[in-house]
Design a protein around this motif. Structure first.
Motif, short mmCIF file in Angstrom:
data_model
loop_
_atom_site.label_atom_id
_atom_site.label_comp_id
_atom_site.label_asym_id
_atom_site.label_seq_id
_atom_site.Cartn_x
_atom_site.Cartn_y
_atom_site.Cartn_z
N ILE A 1 -7.08 0.90 8.72
CA ILE A 1 -6.39 2.19 8.72
C ILE A 1 -7.04 3.14 9.73
CG2 ILE A 1 -5.94 4.26 7.34
CD1 ILE A 1 -5.60 2.38 4.90
N ALA B 1 0.42 7.25 8.07
CA ALA B 1 -0.07 6.06 8.75
C ALA B 1 1.03 5.57 9.69
CB ALA B 1 -0.43 4.97 7.74
N VAL C 1 0.85 -1.19 0.00
CA VAL C 1 0.00 0.00 0.00
C VAL C 1 0.88 1.24 0.00
CG1 VAL C 1 -1.86 1.26 1.14
CG2 VAL C 1 -1.79 -1.24 1.28
N SER C 2 0.59 2.17 -0.90
CA SER C 2 1.29 3.44 -0.99
C SER C 2 0.38 4.55 -0.52
CB SER C 2 1.74 3.69 -2.44
OG SER C 2 2.14 5.03 -2.63
N PHE C 3 0.85 5.34 0.45
CA PHE C 3 0.08 6.46 1.01
C PHE C 3 0.65 7.77 0.47
CE2 PHE C 3 -0.56 3.02 3.94
CZ PHE C 3 -1.82 3.19 4.48
N ALA D 1 -4.67 6.02 -0.36
CA ALA D 1 -3.93 4.80 -0.08
C ALA D 1 -4.19 3.85 -1.24
CB ALA D 1 -4.38 4.19 1.24
#
Length: 385
Positions: free
Chosen positions: A243, A339, A149-151, A176
């Motif tokens: 999250i 996060a 997962v890329s935020f 996300a």
């Protein structure tokens, strides 16, 4: 030989999960699972142990004995209901609809104290590996998954140059995005190609949400990738729940090590689509530089006694006779991050349900519903060139 996954597609995974949410109390296997507190998850910290009152009612349900239950919504007048189910009026009194959340500091902790607040770099990207588990109805459910997962903070839309500044600080718009999806544990040779291909198509799915100046997650908007099987939508919903669960809302006063506060808000339990009032107690375990380590304990209460579940002829509304939901976790947070850098949590919801029109009838057939969620955040695996 992939016996466990033979013939299972993404759509049937979700269908099995939903079908297993409610298990009747007839069958020896069901009774054994109830008596054994429905088993443990494959990953995450030890499961929270629920109170003995629900366990006694589960045993009574399995044996067919009429339950001894408290008065509806029983409990202290200013506290949560003893049976785990708020009336709609009591839920509104506990948290009015126009109040998104409450943060109540119970102990400010020891010196030195500091005001905690996010300091997001709008150009930064945070990459995490999130191991996600979702169980409904005991052993049924989606397998544990590893999600890359890329935020990122989304660039705010350009407004008119002469527009007046908005009142108060605006939330950070976060996206996300799923960059990879695989089974967390696999048999020799990996998953069947059909399942692996279905999970791979989750890449590009996203969860958009707002992150307030108090670090509160809200307004989640899940987006399934164009080619992904719609049956995998529960994965994105569970990702959003994880999250939100593990992002610590921050008080508006200085706090130090040992401080703890309670956050009251509303949530929807993944899989059951059950609205709940959620109480989380965050405690600062230690502070090292700008990294704050928290423990978190969660309790959830149904916001009303009705639960709608899909049936062969349309939705069926069951009555929640009793509900218990508890969770535990830990996380490490720092101001520049969207996060937690690391986190490990699990929570479980169990409920006794009665069919339409049977509420309050002695000896009425009751069913057991169970949902378990686990999440583990960590650094993505190292890549080799």
């Amino acid at each position: 030989m992939h016996t466990r996954w033979r013939g299972i597609t993404a759509s049937t995974l979700a269908a099995v999960a939903l079908a297993g949410l409610v298990a009747g109390c007839d069958g020896d296997k069901g009774k054994a699972q109830v008596a054994g507190d429905a088993g443990a998850l494959d990953a995450g910290p030890p499961q929270p142990v629920l109170g003995g009152e629900l366990a006694a009612e589960l045993a009574a349900a399995a044996s067919g004995a009429p339950p001894e239950r408290p008065a509806p919504g029983g409990g202290a007048a200013d506290g949560p209901p003893a049976n785990g189910v708020f009336s709609l009026q009591a839920a509104l009194a506990a948290l009015p609809k126009d109040v998104p959340y409450k943060i109540e500091v119970i102990d400010e902790g020891s010196e030195p104290k500091a005001r905690l607040a996010p300091k997001i770099d709008p150009k930064a990207e945070q990459k995490l590996n999130i191991t996600l588990g979702l169980r409904m109805g005991g052993p049924q459910g989606l397998p544990n998954l590893d999600l890359g997962v890329s935020f990122k903070a989304e660039k705010p839309a350009d407004g008119p140059k002469d527009a007046a500044p908005a009142a108060g600080a605006a939330p950070t718009k976060v996206i996300a995005k799923v960059t990879s999806a695989t089974l967390a544990s696999m048999s020799i040779g990996g998953p069947p190609k059909e399942l692996g291909d279905a999970l791979a198509k989750l890449k590009g799915s996203a969860l958009r949400y707002d992150l307030s100046p108090a670090n509160v997650v809200s307004n989640q908007r899940p987006e399934l990738a164009k080619d992904a099987d719609p049956g995998l939508q529960p994965i994105i919903a569970a990702l959003g729940e994880a999250i939100a669960l593990l992002t610590p809302p921050l008080p508006d006063k200085p706090v130090g090590a040992g401080a703890y506060w309670m956050v009251t808000d509303r949530a929807v339990v993944s899989g059951a689509q059950l609205p709940v009032l959620r109480y989380r107690v965050f405690k600062i375990e230690k502070v090292e530089g700008d990294v704050v380590s928290f423990s978190v304990d969660t309790r959830q209460y149904a916001e009303g006694a009705d639960l709608k579940l899909p049936g062969p002829n349309g939705d069926v509304t069951l009555t929640i006779d009793r509900l218990e939901s508890a969770g535990k976790g830990s996380l490490a947070w720092s101001p520049p991050r969207l996060a937690p850098a690391t986190a490990d949590a699990s929570q479980r919801l169990q409920a006794l349900l009665v069919p339409p029109g049977a509420s309050g009838q002695p000896g009425a057939q009751r069913s057991v519903a169970q949902v378990e969620l686990s999440a583990k955040f960590g650094a993505p695996p190292a890549t080799t060139e």
